[in-house]
Design an enzyme around this catalytic site. Structure first.
Site, PDB file in Angstrom:
ATOM      1  N   HIS A  45       0.832  -1.204   0.000  1.00 28.48           N
ATOM      2  CA  HIS A  45       0.000   0.000   0.000  1.00 28.48           C
ATOM      3  C   HIS A  45       0.866   1.254   0.000  1.00 28.48           C
ATOM      4  O   HIS A  45       0.525   2.269  -0.626  1.00 28.48           O
ATOM      5  CB  HIS A  45      -0.901   0.009   1.241  1.00 28.48           C
ATOM      6  CG  HIS A  45      -2.339  -0.189   0.915  1.00 28.48           C
ATOM      7  ND1 HIS A  45      -2.976   0.497  -0.091  1.00 28.48           N
ATOM      8  CD2 HIS A  45      -3.280  -1.013   1.456  1.00 28.48           C
ATOM      9  CE1 HIS A  45      -4.245   0.128  -0.149  1.00 28.48           C
ATOM     10  NE2 HIS A  45      -4.457  -0.792   0.782  1.00 28.48           N
TER      11      HIS A  45
ATOM     12  N   ARG B 176      -8.835  -9.316  -9.924  1.00 26.13           N
ATOM     13  CA  ARG B 176      -8.736 -10.368  -8.907  1.00 26.13           C
ATOM     14  C   ARG B 176     -10.076 -10.439  -8.180  1.00 26.13           C
ATOM     15  O   ARG B 176     -10.518  -9.449  -7.593  1.00 26.13           O
ATOM     16  CB  ARG B 176      -7.628 -10.043  -7.909  1.00 26.13           C
ATOM     17  CG  ARG B 176      -6.257  -9.780  -8.531  1.00 26.13           C
ATOM     18  CD  ARG B 176      -5.261  -9.424  -7.422  1.00 26.13           C
ATOM     19  NE  ARG B 176      -3.926  -9.150  -7.920  1.00 26.13           N
ATOM     20  CZ  ARG B 176      -3.429  -7.932  -8.101  1.00 26.13           C
ATOM     21  NH1 ARG B 176      -4.170  -6.874  -7.835  1.00 26.13           N
ATOM     22  NH2 ARG B 176      -2.203  -7.768  -8.546  1.00 26.13           N
TER      23      ARG B 176
ATOM     24  N   ARG C 130      -9.827 -12.884 -13.559  1.00 27.64           N
ATOM     25  CA  ARG C 130      -9.222 -14.131 -13.089  1.00 27.64           C
ATOM     26  C   ARG C 130     -10.207 -14.804 -12.136  1.00 27.64           C
ATOM     27  O   ARG C 130     -10.641 -14.200 -11.157  1.00 27.64           O
ATOM     28  CB  ARG C 130      -7.901 -13.862 -12.362  1.00 27.64           C
ATOM     29  CG  ARG C 130      -7.192 -15.137 -11.912  1.00 27.64           C
ATOM     30  CD  ARG C 130      -5.902 -14.824 -11.173  1.00 27.64           C
ATOM     31  NE  ARG C 130      -6.164 -14.226  -9.862  1.00 27.64           N
ATOM     32  CZ  ARG C 130      -5.202 -13.703  -9.084  1.00 27.64           C
ATOM     33  NH1 ARG C 130      -3.951 -13.690  -9.502  1.00 27.64           N
ATOM     34  NH2 ARG C 130      -5.502 -13.186  -7.911  1.00 27.64           N
TER      35      ARG C 130
ATOM     36  N   GLU D 268       1.725 -18.989 -14.954  1.00 28.76           N
ATOM     37  CA  GLU D 268       2.458 -18.635 -13.744  1.00 28.76           C
ATOM     38  C   GLU D 268       3.229 -19.810 -13.148  1.00 28.76           C
ATOM     39  O   GLU D 268       3.808 -19.697 -12.076  1.00 28.76           O
ATOM     40  CB  GLU D 268       1.508 -18.032 -12.704  1.00 28.76           C
ATOM     41  CG  GLU D 268       0.245 -18.805 -12.499  1.00 28.76           C
ATOM     42  CD  GLU D 268      -0.822 -18.008 -11.771  1.00 28.76           C
ATOM     43  OE1 GLU D 268      -0.487 -17.048 -11.044  1.00 28.76           O
ATOM     44  OE2 GLU D 268      -2.008 -18.348 -11.931  1.00 28.76           O
TER      45      GLU D 268
ATOM     46  N   ASN E 145       4.866 -12.603 -10.910  1.00 24.63           N
ATOM     47  CA  ASN E 145       5.243 -12.783  -9.506  1.00 24.63           C
ATOM     48  C   ASN E 145       5.349 -14.265  -9.157  1.00 24.63           C
ATOM     49  O   ASN E 145       6.367 -14.729  -8.630  1.00 24.63           O
ATOM     50  CB  ASN E 145       4.221 -12.097  -8.593  1.00 24.63           C
ATOM     51  CG  ASN E 145       4.076 -10.610  -8.893  1.00 24.63           C
ATOM     52  OD1 ASN E 145       4.968  -9.997  -9.452  1.00 24.63           O
ATOM     53  ND2 ASN E 145       2.940 -10.058  -8.538  1.00 24.63           N
ATOM     54  N   ASP E 146       4.295 -15.031  -9.442  1.00 22.90           N
ATOM     55  CA  ASP E 146       4.332 -16.467  -9.165  1.00 22.90           C
ATOM     56  C   ASP E 146       5.286 -17.184 -10.105  1.00 22.90           C
ATOM     57  O   ASP E 146       5.975 -18.123  -9.706  1.00 22.90           O
ATOM     58  CB  ASP E 146       2.934 -17.073  -9.286  1.00 22.90           C
ATOM     59  CG  ASP E 146       2.209 -17.122  -7.943  1.00 22.90           C
ATOM     60  OD1 ASP E 146       2.896 -17.290  -6.909  1.00 22.90           O
ATOM     61  OD2 ASP E 146       0.980 -16.999  -7.919  1.00 22.90           O
TER      62      ASP E 146
ATOM     63  N   ARG F 257       8.199 -15.828  -2.555  1.00 25.72           N
ATOM     64  CA  ARG F 257       8.194 -14.382  -2.805  1.00 25.72           C
ATOM     65  C   ARG F 257       7.788 -13.568  -1.591  1.00 25.72           C
ATOM     66  O   ARG F 257       7.884 -12.344  -1.612  1.00 25.72           O
ATOM     67  CB  ARG F 257       7.297 -14.038  -3.993  1.00 25.72           C
ATOM     68  CG  ARG F 257       5.837 -14.391  -3.869  1.00 25.72           C
ATOM     69  CD  ARG F 257       5.192 -14.287  -5.248  1.00 25.72           C
ATOM     70  NE  ARG F 257       3.783 -14.642  -5.265  1.00 25.72           N
ATOM     71  CZ  ARG F 257       2.803 -13.754  -5.291  1.00 25.72           C
ATOM     72  NH1 ARG F 257       3.073 -12.478  -5.263  1.00 25.72           N
ATOM     73  NH2 ARG F 257       1.553 -14.149  -5.349  1.00 25.72           N
TER      74      ARG F 257
ATOM     75  N   CYS G 189       0.412  -9.450 -16.346  1.00 23.61           N
ATOM     76  CA  CYS G 189      -0.362  -8.786 -15.296  1.00 23.61           C
ATOM     77  C   CYS G 189       0.380  -8.794 -13.968  1.00 23.61           C
ATOM     78  O   CYS G 189      -0.163  -8.388 -12.949  1.00 23.61           O
ATOM     79  CB  CYS G 189      -1.741  -9.430 -15.131  1.00 23.61           C
ATOM     80  SG  CYS G 189      -1.704 -11.174 -14.723  1.00 23.61           S
TER      81      CYS G 189
END
Length: 562
Positions: free
Chosen positions: A189, A291, A327, A416, A439-440, A450, A487
């Site tokens: 954030h 998401r 997703r 991913e 990321n994954d 991660r 993404c």
């Protein structure tokens, strides 16, 4: 990692821009005392904790009432968490087990944080909200002031171990010149809000709290560098870079494309209806990742067909004719949904999550797909539905048949896991598109969790091994004539955006605040140049070398925007 404790610190730049000013430390949170007495009267202790949680919630609501549009929903979300029945039940359980009041709060929050961290992405960002509620509750239980940002009598640079969303949301660029934290990451954030507010920010600047309060510091939120007691020359260089950056971004409008006109759709990542409203007001070409987990978490029962339909309809309507890539539920054994718990697993990240859960609990997936179809038919929107954690062709076929049976126009998969990248040609034979969850994908490629800060060096998205895996996925897309987007957070990095386009990516999805910089660097380079950048990055032996190689041959504008 620090380099020269006397003069320079390096972290991860998460909000571009420069700042110079005196350092102010955020008031730290009190810790549960080691000698706290155990709970002997659980009912009385629970009543006390309930009252404190309500005080925390009310305090956050009061601040929300006086906050501006961007801060209000964040503060309200914190208040909701303070009143969360699941968290309350967890604290009550810990008190019943005999823990002292502050330790009970800390233990229950730790369990919730573990659940959210396992979700990754948007939900992992909620961990800081939970920890903020914990810290405020513990402070009140101990009779101490709540932690937070002190009153800023002069414009200053804030430093903290981490900064709670409730604190970040109330900052303004007038008094907060910059933000530096020892923790956090690109999706935190702090990072997102700082970028929205136009406040330069650096996270993972380990050791910054050792700098005395009041010391003048200069920070560059693009490259992640902090200079302690900067010289007049160093300050002048920062000012010049700020001027160049503002000039470069001033002309960035319209659709994304390279200098020679090759189109690259620039899309937004969203996680809630409120995210959708905010992103829809920005100059983005749609949504590359919606998401949907927020609808399902912390519920005793599955959200109804009607509830889901209403939410999806609102999101689709917000974007009109612009695309919305959805997703489906990404949950599983590592994300303990009360209504779809398959039991504990030794390694949840490699377990029954994503589509694997959907193939077991078909009722959950089918209800979601029916709701998406109803919302699509109600709006006529450009809806594209993709499944998470697809590893094989058989899984892609199974999912595609279910989506198409409901009349949804386009079906895709998340790439991913390395198997999906390696075999992308076969998988894409059965679907319309794919999206890379970098990321994954990096986590599984490098065998590095991660969420574990100690492994951060293996999780730099410039890592050549990750770029090689992405290249394999894109080769499959090119062969099959199917688009592949990104993404993951890599798509919002201006330098990596050039490399990804060079690898064959056709769309990039990111936080809306990052779109302008990506649009600007794409417009400054041809597609052929992007391909050269990709080759240079893949030829490198490390993430740092890959980044330096691209910077060395790119237009100088990249150095001002990265």
């Amino acid at each position: 990692m620090t380099t020269d404790l006397a003069h320079t610190f390096h972290g991860i730049g998460v909000s571009a821009g420069t700042a110079v000013g005196p350092l102010v430390l955020v008031r730290p949170a009190p810790q549960p005392p080691a000698d706290e007495a155990p709970t002997t009267d659980a009912a009385a202790a629970w009543a006390k904790v309930q009252a404190v949680l309500e005080e925390v919630a009310a305090g956050l609501e009061a601040r929300a009432a006086a906050a501006d549009a961007h801060a209000k929903p964040i503060l309200e979300a914190g208040a909701m968490m303070a009143r969360d029945p699941g968290l309350a039940a967890g604290i009550e359980t810990q008190l019943g087990a005999g823990l002292g009041v502050t330790h009970a709060v800390a233990a229950a929050v730790a369990e919730y944080c573990a659940m959210f961290e396992s979700l990754g992405g948007y939900m992992a960002e909620r961990v800081t909200d939970l920890q903020d509620v914990r810290d405020r509750a513990v402070a009140r239980l101990l009779g101490e002031p709540e932690p937070g940002v002190p009153a800023l009598s002069v414009p200053s640079v804030l430093a903290a171990h981490d900064l709670a969303p409730a604190e970040t949301a109330t900052l303004t660029a007038d008094t907060c010149l910059g933000i530096i934290t020892e923790a956090g990451g690109p999706t935190s954030h702090t990072a997102i809000l700082a970028a929205q507010l136009g406040i330069p920010a650096v996270v993972q600047a380990v050791g910054i709290l050792s700098v005395p309060v009041g010391t003048t510091v200069a920070l560059d939120g693009g490259v992640g560098e902090i200079t302690v007691d900067p010289t007049a020359e160093e300050v002048a260089l920062l000012a010049e870079r700020k001027r160049r950056r503002e000039a470069a971004l001033a002309g960035g409008t319209g659709k994304g494309c390279t200098k020679d006109g090759y189109p690259v759709a620039l899309l937004a990542n969203i996680g809630t209806v409120e995210d959708a409203r905010r992103a829809a007001a920005q100059p983005v070409e749609g949504v590359g990742l919606f998401r949907t987990e927020f609808l399902f978490l912390d519920r005793d029962t599955m959200p109804t067909l009607e509830e889901q339909t209403a939410t999806y309809t609102e999101v689709f309507s917000a974007f009109g004719e612009r695309r919305v890539v959805v997703r489906t539920l990404d949950a599983g054994a590592d994300k303990p949904l009360k209504f779809a718990d398959l039991g504990p697993e030794e390694n949840p990240a490699l377990g029954r999550r994503g589509l694997r859960l959907g193939m077991i609990r078909t009722d959950v997936l089918d209800t979601q797909l029916q709701a998406l179809a109803a919302a699509y038919h109600a709006t006529g929107a450009d809806v594209r539905v993709m499944a998470p954690m697809v590893a094989t062709q058989a899984e892609a076929v199974w999912f595609a048949e279910r989506v198409r049976a409901l009349g949804l126009p386009k079906v895709g998969v998340m790439i991913e896991v390395p198997s999906a990248a390696i075999r992308s040609r076969g998988i894409l034979y059965h679907v319309d598109f794919a999206s890379l969850g970098t990321n994954d994908l990096q986590q599984y490629t490098m065998a590095a969790d991660r969420m574990q800060g100690e492994l951060a060096s293996l999780l730099d998205p410039w890592e050549p091994a990750l770029l090689d895996v992405i290249a394999m996925a894109c080769e499959g897309g090119h062969t099959m004539g199917k688009p592949i987007g990104v993404c993951g957070e890599a798509g919002g990095n201006p330098g990596l955006a050039l490399v990804l386009v060079g690898l064959g990516v056709t769309s990039l999805s990111m936080a809306p605040s990052k779109v302008a910089a990506v649009r600007t660097v794409l417009a400054a380079h041809t597609r052929e140049q992007c391909q050269q950048f990709a080759a240079a990055a893949r030829a490198a032996t490390s993430a740092g070398e890959a980044k330096r190689a691209v910077l060395a041959i790119a237009d100088p504008i990249l150095a001002d925007l990265i």
